[in-house]
Design an enzyme around this catalytic site. Sequence first.
Site, PDB file in Angstrom:
ATOM      1  N   GLY A 100      40.392  45.378  47.990  1.00 31.86           N
ATOM      2  CA  GLY A 100      41.547  45.721  47.148  1.00 31.86           C
ATOM      3  C   GLY A 100      42.804  45.045  47.679  1.00 31.86           C
ATOM      4  N   GLY A 148      46.249  44.450  45.627  1.00 29.24           N
ATOM      5  CA  GLY A 148      47.005  45.585  45.104  1.00 29.24           C
ATOM      6  C   GLY A 148      48.378  45.754  45.748  1.00 29.24           C
ATOM      7  CD  GLN A 149      52.947  49.988  45.351  1.00 32.99           C
ATOM      8  OE1 GLN A 149      52.133  50.896  45.141  1.00 32.99           O
ATOM      9  NE2 GLN A 149      54.238  50.193  45.461  1.00 32.99           N
ATOM     10  CG  ASP A 178      41.352  42.752  44.525  1.00 31.57           C
ATOM     11  OD1 ASP A 178      40.773  43.152  43.497  1.00 31.57           O
ATOM     12  OD2 ASP A 178      42.374  43.307  44.984  1.00 31.57           O
ATOM     13  CB  ILE A 179      37.493  42.348  41.094  1.00 33.01           C
ATOM     14  CG1 ILE A 179      38.861  42.857  40.637  1.00 33.01           C
ATOM     15  CG2 ILE A 179      36.625  43.495  41.574  1.00 33.01           C
ATOM     16  CD1 ILE A 179      38.783  43.825  39.465  1.00 33.01           C
ATOM     17  CG  ASN A 232      32.723  45.156  41.295  1.00 36.96           C
ATOM     18  OD1 ASN A 232      33.054  46.262  41.740  1.00 36.96           O
ATOM     19  ND2 ASN A 232      32.397  44.962  40.030  1.00 36.96           N
ATOM     20  CE1 TYR A 286      44.513  57.409  43.217  1.00 40.84           C
ATOM     21  CE2 TYR A 286      46.229  59.083  43.238  1.00 40.84           C
ATOM     22  CZ  TYR A 286      45.675  57.947  43.769  1.00 40.84           C
ATOM     23  OH  TYR A 286      46.264  57.327  44.837  1.00 40.84           O
ATOM     24  CE  LYS A 289      42.829  57.756  46.347  1.00 38.73           C
ATOM     25  NZ  LYS A 289      42.223  56.618  47.058  1.00 38.73           N
TER      26      LYS A 289
HETATM   27  N1  SER Z   1      51.333  56.553  43.837  1.00 43.72           N
HETATM   28  C1  SER Z   1      50.156  57.218  43.352  1.00 43.72           C
HETATM   29  C2  SER Z   1      50.229  57.494  41.911  1.00 43.72           C
HETATM   30  O1  SER Z   1      51.314  57.664  41.413  1.00 43.72           O
HETATM   31  C3  SER Z   1      49.961  58.516  44.078  1.00 43.72           C
HETATM   32  O2  SER Z   1      49.189  58.308  45.180  1.00 43.72           O
HETATM   33  O3  SER Z   1      49.217  57.572  41.271  1.00 43.72           O
END
Ligand code: SER
Length: 321
Positions: free
Chosen positions: A10, A13-14, A36-37, A51, A141, A145
């Site tokens: 990943g 990503g950010q 990453d993909i 992946n 999400y 987690k």
């Molecule tokens: N920054 C994430 C979100 O907003 C929270 O972990 O989904």
Amino acid sequence: MSRNKILVIGANGQIGSVLIESLRNIFGVDNVIASDIWKNEDENGRFEIINALDSARIAEVVDKYKINQIYHLAAILSAKGEDNPQQAWDINMNSLMNVFEVAREKGVKRIFFPSSIAVFGNNAPKNNTPQDANLSPNTVYGISKVAGELWAEYYFDKYGLDVRSLRYPGVIGYQSEPGGGTTDYAVDIFHYAVKGETYHCFLKEKTALPMIYMADAIRATIELMAAPSVNISVRTSYNLASASFTPSELADSIKTFEPDFKIIYKPDGRQLIAESWPASIDDNQARMDWGWKPKYDLQGMTADMIFHLREKYGLLAGSAV
Ligand code: SER
């Protein structure tokens, strides 16, 4: 300097894109493999397409580079996850299980898995939410987690796999763009402000959320991963905090640099997600166990964001700062 061979999954990503740079500075370019993909055209270190739903591919790359640490950052975030919950569950959980299983089979020594403030729900105290508060999230999400945290502890207890994790607050940085999160407004707002545009905020003005500046988030991650194992008393995931503020407090802070900045509040479905999360976090356990201490408060992160975004947009000369 070190014999660590690190794989970041990943990496586009950010957080991944910034973490890669820091890890390469510390451990050497050749010892940090980005994956990453898809391949980012700016990427000029070692890179592999992975992946994370394909465990054989993860295993192949682990073998190829003799990887002994994995940072698994690939995930669908809170808001995007609600558009297709089954897909978010599939990606978030099965990729994590693949990483844990490959690590166990191949003898990878240490894993980093990011958790989130999204593990908390309406049954947890909103202010200074404690480490051991009730976990009853209402997003897919958050559910993924919580499950991930429990699996992390399971793999540690059962197999001795050294999994370490942080419950990231919203992460704010100038280097990269977030995608699909509920805290994304706190990054987007800066881009609008610096370009002199009005920002339409998808949260209400008084909705406080915990946030952290990118530099602090990266440092926390690296410090946690470097801490001696005996110091790690939490094998689910550590609460992590820096600053906590509302959109209107953030807008006021931005106005000290961009006095003409305008914000309009147009809450959407993300408001409900934000309301289910803590307003602030108690991260004492991280402070006690491995010495966590944030450096950036609201004003500090605002100043740094504005400076770097003015630079990015070529607006530094003649600026009022
Ligand atoms: N920054 C994430 C979100 O907003 C929270 O972990 O989904």
